[in-house]
Design a protein around this motif. Structure first.
Motif, PDB file in Angstrom:
ATOM      1  N   MET A  87       0.865  -1.178   0.000  1.00  0.00           N
ATOM      2  CA  MET A  87       0.000   0.000   0.000  1.00  0.00           C
ATOM      3  C   MET A  87       0.898   1.223   0.000  1.00  0.00           C
ATOM      4  SD  MET A  87      -2.869  -0.995   2.836  1.00  0.00           S
ATOM      5  CE  MET A  87      -3.753  -2.532   2.726  1.00  0.00           C
ATOM      6  N   GLY A  88       0.283   2.390  -0.094  1.00  0.00           N
ATOM      7  CA  GLY A  88       0.998   3.645   0.076  1.00  0.00           C
ATOM      8  C   GLY A  88       0.643   4.235   1.429  1.00  0.00           C
ATOM      9  N   ALA A  89       1.423   5.237   1.868  1.00  0.00           N
ATOM     10  CA  ALA A  89       1.162   5.864   3.166  1.00  0.00           C
ATOM     11  C   ALA A  89       1.401   7.367   3.075  1.00  0.00           C
ATOM     12  CB  ALA A  89       2.063   5.260   4.233  1.00  0.00           C
ATOM     13  N   GLU A  90       0.486   8.135   3.681  1.00  0.00           N
ATOM     14  CA  GLU A  90       0.579   9.589   3.682  1.00  0.00           C
ATOM     15  C   GLU A  90       0.213  10.133   5.052  1.00  0.00           C
ATOM     16  OE1 GLU A  90      -1.855  13.122   1.540  1.00  0.00           O
ATOM     17  OE2 GLU A  90      -0.854  11.689   0.196  1.00  0.00           O
ATOM     18  N   ALA A  91       1.026  11.057   5.543  1.00  0.00           N
ATOM     19  CA  ALA A  91       0.741  11.710   6.824  1.00  0.00           C
ATOM     20  C   ALA A  91      -0.475  12.614   6.662  1.00  0.00           C
ATOM     21  CB  ALA A  91       1.945  12.517   7.283  1.00  0.00           C
ATOM     22  N   THR A  92      -1.463  12.465   7.542  1.00  0.00           N
ATOM     23  CA  THR A  92      -2.652  13.332   7.494  1.00  0.00           C
ATOM     24  C   THR A  92      -2.583  14.425   8.551  1.00  0.00           C
ATOM     25  OG1 THR A  92      -3.842  11.764   8.889  1.00  0.00           O
ATOM     26  CG2 THR A  92      -4.122  11.550   6.508  1.00  0.00           C
ATOM     27  N   THR A  93      -1.669  14.280   9.484  1.00  0.00           N
ATOM     28  CA  THR A  93      -1.339  15.306  10.471  1.00  0.00           C
ATOM     29  C   THR A  93       0.188  15.263  10.601  1.00  0.00           C
ATOM     30  OG1 THR A  93      -1.335  13.840  12.406  1.00  0.00           O
ATOM     31  CG2 THR A  93      -3.469  14.808  11.773  1.00  0.00           C
ATOM     32  N   PRO A  94       0.791  16.220  11.291  1.00  0.00           N
ATOM     33  CA  PRO A  94       2.230  16.067  11.555  1.00  0.00           C
ATOM     34  C   PRO A  94       2.454  14.760  12.325  1.00  0.00           C
ATOM     35  CG  PRO A  94       1.511  18.300  12.064  1.00  0.00           C
ATOM     36  CD  PRO A  94       0.262  17.482  11.804  1.00  0.00           C
ATOM     37  N   VAL A  95       3.474  14.018  11.925  1.00  0.00           N
ATOM     38  CA  VAL A  95       3.749  12.696  12.501  1.00  0.00           C
ATOM     39  C   VAL A  95       5.147  12.672  13.093  1.00  0.00           C
ATOM     40  CG1 VAL A  95       4.097  10.247  11.942  1.00  0.00           C
ATOM     41  CG2 VAL A  95       2.193  11.495  10.918  1.00  0.00           C
ATOM     42  N   ARG A  96       5.241  12.108  14.285  1.00  0.00           N
ATOM     43  CA  ARG A  96       6.537  11.758  14.885  1.00  0.00           C
ATOM     44  C   ARG A  96       6.529  10.251  15.038  1.00  0.00           C
ATOM     45  NH1 ARG A  96       6.390  14.602  20.170  1.00  0.00           N
ATOM     46  NH2 ARG A  96       8.162  13.277  20.584  1.00  0.00           N
ATOM     47  N   ALA A  97       7.655   9.626  14.702  1.00  0.00           N
ATOM     48  CA  ALA A  97       7.714   8.163  14.727  1.00  0.00           C
ATOM     49  C   ALA A  97       9.133   7.701  15.024  1.00  0.00           C
ATOM     50  CB  ALA A  97       7.263   7.603  13.372  1.00  0.00           C
ATOM     51  N   TRP A  98       9.219   6.445  15.431  1.00  0.00           N
ATOM     52  CA  TRP A  98      10.506   5.763  15.516  1.00  0.00           C
ATOM     53  C   TRP A  98      10.667   5.010  14.211  1.00  0.00           C
ATOM     54  CZ3 TRP A  98       7.626   4.961  20.285  1.00  0.00           C
ATOM     55  CH2 TRP A  98       8.135   5.683  21.370  1.00  0.00           C
ATOM     56  N   GLU A  99      11.820   5.160  13.575  1.00  0.00           N
ATOM     57  CA  GLU A  99      12.099   4.469  12.321  1.00  0.00           C
ATOM     58  C   GLU A  99      13.105   3.351  12.576  1.00  0.00           C
ATOM     59  OE1 GLU A  99      12.504   6.401   8.219  1.00  0.00           O
ATOM     60  OE2 GLU A  99      14.594   6.069   8.843  1.00  0.00           O
ATOM     61  N   PHE A 100      12.898   2.230  11.890  1.00  0.00           N
ATOM     62  CA  PHE A 100      13.750   1.059  12.033  1.00  0.00           C
ATOM     63  C   PHE A 100      14.229   0.611  10.659  1.00  0.00           C
ATOM     64  CE2 PHE A 100      10.833   1.148  15.540  1.00  0.00           C
ATOM     65  CZ  PHE A 100      11.582   0.771  16.646  1.00  0.00           C
ATOM     66  N   ASP A 101      15.497   0.289  10.548  1.00  0.00           N
ATOM     67  CA  ASP A 101      16.057  -0.292   9.337  1.00  0.00           C
ATOM     68  C   ASP A 101      15.740  -1.786   9.346  1.00  0.00           C
ATOM     69  OD1 ASP A 101      18.567  -1.866   8.162  1.00  0.00           O
ATOM     70  OD2 ASP A 101      18.339   0.044   7.081  1.00  0.00           O
ATOM     71  N   ALA A 102      15.101  -2.270   8.293  1.00  0.00           N
ATOM     72  CA  ALA A 102      14.639  -3.663   8.259  1.00  0.00           C
ATOM     73  C   ALA A 102      15.786  -4.657   8.358  1.00  0.00           C
ATOM     74  CB  ALA A 102      13.836  -3.915   6.984  1.00  0.00           C
ATOM     75  N   ALA A 103      16.887  -4.420   7.669  1.00  0.00           N
ATOM     76  CA  ALA A 103      18.010  -5.367   7.702  1.00  0.00           C
ATOM     77  C   ALA A 103      18.565  -5.497   9.118  1.00  0.00           C
ATOM     78  CB  ALA A 103      19.103  -4.926   6.729  1.00  0.00           C
ATOM     79  N   GLU A 104      18.660  -4.382   9.835  1.00  0.00           N
ATOM     80  CA  GLU A 104      19.153  -4.425  11.218  1.00  0.00           C
ATOM     81  C   GLU A 104      18.196  -5.194  12.117  1.00  0.00           C
ATOM     82  OE1 GLU A 104      19.782  -0.435  12.555  1.00  0.00           O
ATOM     83  OE2 GLU A 104      21.521  -0.125  11.250  1.00  0.00           O
ATOM     84  N   VAL A 105      16.912  -4.969  11.948  1.00  0.00           N
ATOM     85  CA  VAL A 105      15.915  -5.661  12.776  1.00  0.00           C
ATOM     86  C   VAL A 105      15.908  -7.154  12.464  1.00  0.00           C
ATOM     87  CG1 VAL A 105      13.454  -5.865  13.302  1.00  0.00           C
ATOM     88  CG2 VAL A 105      14.513  -3.597  13.113  1.00  0.00           C
ATOM     89  N   LEU A 106      15.986  -7.506  11.196  1.00  0.00           N
ATOM     90  CA  LEU A 106      16.010  -8.928  10.834  1.00  0.00           C
ATOM     91  C   LEU A 106      17.248  -9.619  11.396  1.00  0.00           C
ATOM     92  CD1 LEU A 106      14.651  -8.674   7.193  1.00  0.00           C
ATOM     93  CD2 LEU A 106      13.484  -9.679   9.165  1.00  0.00           C
ATOM     94  N   ALA A 107      18.388  -8.937  11.387  1.00  0.00           N
ATOM     95  CA  ALA A 107      19.609  -9.515  11.974  1.00  0.00           C
ATOM     96  C   ALA A 107      19.439  -9.701  13.480  1.00  0.00           C
ATOM     97  CB  ALA A 107      20.810  -8.624  11.671  1.00  0.00           C
ATOM     98  N   LEU A 108      18.825  -8.731  14.150  1.00  0.00           N
ATOM     99  CA  LEU A 108      18.560  -8.856  15.582  1.00  0.00           C
ATOM    100  C   LEU A 108      17.600 -10.018  15.848  1.00  0.00           C
ATOM    101  CD1 LEU A 108      18.823  -7.888  18.507  1.00  0.00           C
ATOM    102  CD2 LEU A 108      17.010  -6.199  18.004  1.00  0.00           C
ATOM    103  N   CYS A 109      16.591 -10.171  15.020  1.00  0.00           N
ATOM    104  CA  CYS A 109      15.631 -11.263  15.191  1.00  0.00           C
ATOM    105  C   CYS A 109      16.313 -12.627  15.084  1.00  0.00           C
ATOM    106  CB  CYS A 109      14.506 -11.157  14.165  1.00  0.00           C
ATOM    107  SG  CYS A 109      13.305  -9.860  14.536  1.00  0.00           S
ATOM    108  N   GLU A 110      17.309 -12.746  14.222  1.00  0.00           N
ATOM    109  CA  GLU A 110      18.044 -14.015  14.118  1.00  0.00           C
ATOM    110  C   GLU A 110      18.764 -14.350  15.417  1.00  0.00           C
ATOM    111  OE1 GLU A 110      20.586 -14.617  10.735  1.00  0.00           O
ATOM    112  OE2 GLU A 110      19.110 -13.727   9.383  1.00  0.00           O
ATOM    113  N   ARG A 111      19.210 -13.329  16.139  1.00  0.00           N
ATOM    114  CA  ARG A 111      19.929 -13.541  17.400  1.00  0.00           C
ATOM    115  C   ARG A 111      19.000 -13.602  18.608  1.00  0.00           C
ATOM    116  NH1 ARG A 111      22.574  -9.145  15.065  1.00  0.00           N
ATOM    117  NH2 ARG A 111      21.904  -7.767  16.758  1.00  0.00           N
ATOM    118  N   ASP A 112      17.756 -13.136  18.452  1.00  0.00           N
ATOM    119  CA  ASP A 112      16.844 -12.998  19.589  1.00  0.00           C
ATOM    120  C   ASP A 112      15.505 -13.664  19.268  1.00  0.00           C
ATOM    121  OD1 ASP A 112      15.091 -12.107  21.604  1.00  0.00           O
ATOM    122  OD2 ASP A 112      16.116 -10.177  21.766  1.00  0.00           O
ATOM    123  N   PRO A 113      15.369 -14.960  19.578  1.00  0.00           N
ATOM    124  CA  PRO A 113      14.135 -15.673  19.230  1.00  0.00           C
ATOM    125  C   PRO A 113      12.875 -15.110  19.887  1.00  0.00           C
ATOM    126  CG  PRO A 113      15.801 -17.198  20.114  1.00  0.00           C
ATOM    127  CD  PRO A 113      16.365 -15.828  20.179  1.00  0.00           C
TER     128      PRO A 113
END
Length: 151
Positions: A87-113
């Motif tokens: 899908m696509g995504a668009e901010a409808t109000t000002p948005v603050r978020a935490w962003e995560f790099d997928a490759a880093e998270v997937l590597a962490l998931c391999e180490r952390d069941p």
């Protein structure tokens, strides 16, 4: 800080390790965060604001499928090959978020069941909910009798 959404679904230790990979971002009103079909290499947890998820409909305007707010996971396509936004995504109000790099998270998931399991269960629930939302919204917009739901 009160935990909601995806952060509430992950046990404390794995959640802390996941959050170490995050960085804060913001998006102004009407910012396109990602486009359907684009490369999905990151995801966000919304802190404040709202984001519309939309889907292209040939010959028509994009249909808004769901609106996400604080605590919600924005983006799951990074987890599933071919790693393209569904899908696509668009901010409808000002948005603050935490962003995560997928490759880093997937590597962490391999180490952390524990993280891997909790995140996978949560993402599967999100996919199911968004599939139902898309079906209902598209039937309401384009079906001869709507979705049949009373709401």
């Amino acid at each position: 800080m009160t935990r909601t959404g995806v952060l509430a679904a992950i046990p404390e230790g794995p959640r802390e390790r996941l959050m170490e990979l995050s960085h804060e971002v913001s998006f102004p009103v009407e910012a396109r965060i990602f486009e359907e079909g684009g490369r999905a290499d990151r995801f966000w947890v919304i802190r404040t604001g709202s984001v519309d998820l939309d889907m292209r409909v040939p010959g028509r305007r994009a249909a808004v499928i769901e609106t996400l707010g604080a605590g919600r996971l924005l983006g799951w396509s990074w987890l599933c090959p071919p790693h393209r936004w569904h899908m696509g995504a668009e901010a409808t109000t000002p948005v603050r978020a935490w962003e995560f790099d997928a490759a880093e998270v997937l590597a962490l998931c391999e180490r952390d069941p524990l993280l891997d399991h909790a995140l996978l269960i949560y993402v599967v629930e999100v996919i199911g909910r968004r599939l139902r939302s898309a079906r209902t919204r598209l039937l309401d917009l384009y079906g001869p009798y709507g979705s049949g739901s009373a709401g």
